[in-house]
Write an enzyme that holds these catalytic residues in place. Structure first.
Site, PDB file in Angstrom:
ATOM      1  N   ASN A 313       0.824  -1.208   0.000  1.00  0.00           N
ATOM      2  CA  ASN A 313       0.000   0.000   0.000  1.00  0.00           C
ATOM      3  C   ASN A 313       0.862   1.263   0.000  1.00  0.00           C
ATOM      4  O   ASN A 313       0.567   2.233  -0.699  1.00  0.00           O
ATOM      5  CB  ASN A 313      -0.921   0.009   1.227  1.00  0.00           C
ATOM      6  N   ASP A 322      -5.956  -2.909  -3.095  1.00  0.00           N
ATOM      7  CA  ASP A 322      -7.307  -3.461  -3.227  1.00  0.00           C
ATOM      8  C   ASP A 322      -7.369  -4.501  -4.340  1.00  0.00           C
ATOM      9  O   ASP A 322      -8.010  -5.561  -4.188  1.00  0.00           O
ATOM     10  CB  ASP A 322      -8.309  -2.341  -3.516  1.00  0.00           C
ATOM     11  N   GLU A 348      -6.203  -7.471   5.450  1.00  0.00           N
ATOM     12  CA  GLU A 348      -5.593  -8.417   4.508  1.00  0.00           C
ATOM     13  C   GLU A 348      -5.680  -9.845   5.008  1.00  0.00           C
ATOM     14  O   GLU A 348      -4.924 -10.720   4.577  1.00  0.00           O
ATOM     15  CB  GLU A 348      -4.133  -8.041   4.249  1.00  0.00           C
TER      16      GLU A 348
END
Length: 577
Positions: A313, A322, A348
């Protein structure tokens, strides 16, 4: 002992052949994209970046194509490359030759013919082993409940021809057993049956929070208003009076399924990944534990967490993160059995419920997913960059008297032990309790290898070859990413491509030496390159390269050199031409 070694070598050879076959197919797909891109670049005479990209593409092709068995394609790229040597990062002659674009067209045409030939050969191989009548894709699993064997069989056959998976039940007892064993998308129910009427099934469904949402169509020979009203009050979604036209029933069924799936996604599905959400998982786990009270049997749970997801990220942004979560959810669903339940637990983290499986069988299912994420990227973005991940997982098996919270906690604790002992592994709850601190420390001392190459397929082949060394393998797709991993992960060895986008191998080494001198001293460097110039080798040695191999190279030789660099076996090092 020799027999065991022979079996190990046979299995390794089989895996290598399989990986090479898959790699050849993937490489041809990639080659087609490269040729299209080369054709575009040759037309862009005003683009200052085009020559360098052409050079990099041909350079990569020259080294990679022979490794996958396409020697002639590699030879054509090698013959073509001199036209674009002037666009190399450090060219001997920076002046372009006369009309390089025009003189490149025959080479492009030859590579196109090579691609067409090899695709034809692979297609012939597919046709020899393919089924002449593939089954239609499944549109859902249905349960047909009716005590009339002729009507039940007719409906089942017609629905299967329409692409549905269909199970049959001649009575309520069989229907309730099937509902405990499998997940269904819709039920068709006859009201008048022996020894129990269809109304008994209504009560069974209504009492279970996970079953009461399954859409149900009543098929009845009774057309009285009272029966219709009663069925709708009990939860029926449609009521069709016998006799009926199959086409009308099929149309109603299809429409009901479509509407229900939309509702299901809102109520029970994670909106990002499409798998079940935590609320549905906990409800289904409660249902399975209740079933085990009357029908004891195995039940296992896997708890998975993506490794280093925060860095993904931070590096690529939450939108890429995503998409990676979506790709992971897809792989878990594709590798599951018909009764497995995949859910996103949060962030996650994913859970997979395995009704009817012990922990060893559950371990095998999750291990199949782990192998797949090693062999293919989870997501490829619009720029052509592939994004791969690894995950850590814990497996726990239900024991009599164990509650759902305890089962989840055992799997979660095993997953954290997998994280602590090196990531990218699966630990069973029973095994996790036996892992000592000494063993954990030994795992923490495992060697770490960074594979830095912009050729995705070559990275995959190298990774497969080195997996049995027992080292942690990490990958970089370009020089900037490789530098960041050298800084943050401190690998023991870096297998480094000499020519990569954003920052080439030689530039990376110079920057490493200038900015991270301690790390430059610690990490051994094995350079892979398609260039065999003597000045490259000399320059590389000045920058701290410990070994040097020219593409194409032998994978067996590569493994030997990696072992020596990591001091996993004795033997002198020499610079490989």
């Amino acid at each position: 002992m020799n027999g065991t070694n022979d079996q190990r070598e046979t299995e390794r050879s089989r895996r290598s052949r399989k990986l090479m076959e898959e790699g050849r197919r993937l490489y041809l797909d990639d080659l087609a994209k490269q040729l299209d891109r080369l054709g575009e670049l040759l037309k862009e005479e005003g683009d200052e970046e085009a020559p360098a990209e052409i050079y990099r593409t041909l350079h990569t092709m020259k080294g990679s194509a022979p490794i996958f068995g396409f020697r002639q394609a590699g030879k054509v790229a090698e013959e073509w490359l001199p036209l674009w040597e002037w666009a190399a990062p450090d060219p001997d002659d920076p002046l372009p030759p006369d009309k390089p674009q025009e003189r490149s067209l025959p080479f492009l045409e030859r590579l196109g013919l090579e691609l067409a030939y090899h695709r034809q050969q692979l297609e012939l191989g597919r046709l020899e082993t393919s089924s002449p009548h593939p089954a239609p894709p499944s549109q859902g699993r249905l349960l047909v409940v009716d005590d009339d064997p002729f009507l039940r069989s007719y409906l089942a056959r017609r629905l299967r021809l329409s692409g549905y998976e269909v199970d049959e039940a001649a009575n309520v007892e069989t229907a309730t057993r099937l509902l405990r064993e499998r997940a269904y998308d819709l039920i068709t129910l006859d009201l008048i049956m022996e020894p129990q009427s269809g109304y008994e099934l209504f009560h069974y469904l209504k009492a279970d929070p996970t079953l009461k949402w399954i859409p149900l169509i009543v098929l009845s020979g009774r057309g009285e208003l009272g029966d219709k009203v009663r069925c709708f009050e009990l939860g029926a979604d449609d009521y069709i009076t016998k006799p009926f036209q199959f086409e009308e029933m099929a149309a109603r069924l299809s429409r009901l399924l479509a509407r229900t799936k939309s509702f299901e996604h809102l109520a029970f599905r994670d909106p990002l990944t499409g798998v079940y959400n935590r609320r549905y998982f906990e409800s289904r786990l409660h249902q399975e534990l209740r079933r085990l009270e009357s029908e004891p049997g195995p039940l296992s749970l896997a708890f998975l967490d993506l490794d280093r997801f925060k860095s993904i990220n931070d590096t690529y942004g939450h939108s890429i993160g995503d998409l990676i979560l979506q790709g992971m959810a897809y792989l878990l669903q594709q590798n599951g059995g018909p009764g497995d339940l995949v859910a996103r637990f949060g962030g996650e983290e994913f859970v997979v419920l395995f009704p009817g499986l012990g922990r060893k069988e559950a371990h095998e299912r999750i291990e199949a997913v782990r192998r797949r994420v090693h062999g293919q990227p989870v997501y490829r973005d619009k720029e052509g960059r592939s994004h791969s991940v690894t995950f850590s997982a814990g497996i726990a098996e239900w024991k009599p008297g164990m509650g759902g919270d305890r089962l989840v906690r055992l799997a979660d604790e095993a997953m954290y032990r997998a994280k602590e002992t090196g990531r990218d592994r699966i630990i069973e709850a029973g095994d996790a309790e036996n892992v000592t601190e000494a063993a954990a420390e030994a795992v923490r001392r495992r060697k770490r290898i960074l594979i830095a190459d912009d050729d995705e397929l070559l990275r995959s082949i190298i990774r497969s070859e080195l997996e049995e060394l027992g080292a942690d393998l990490i990958e970089a797709r370009d020089g900037e990413e490789a530098f960041a991993l050298l800084r943050d992960e401190s690998p023991d060895l870096c297998i480094l491509d000499g020519l990569m986008p954003r920052l080439d191998g030689f530039g990376l080494l110079a920057r490493l030496k200038a900015e991270l001198p301690v790390q430059a001293e610690r990490t051994r460097i094995l350079m892979l390159t398609g260039r065999s110039h003597e000045k490259d080798r000399a320059g590389g040695l000045r920058l701290g390269i410990h070994d040097y191999m020219t593409k194409p190279f032998s994978l067996v030789e590569l493994e030997m050199r990696v072992k020596r660099l990591l001091q996993l076996e004795e033997g002198p090092l020499s610079i490989c031409p």
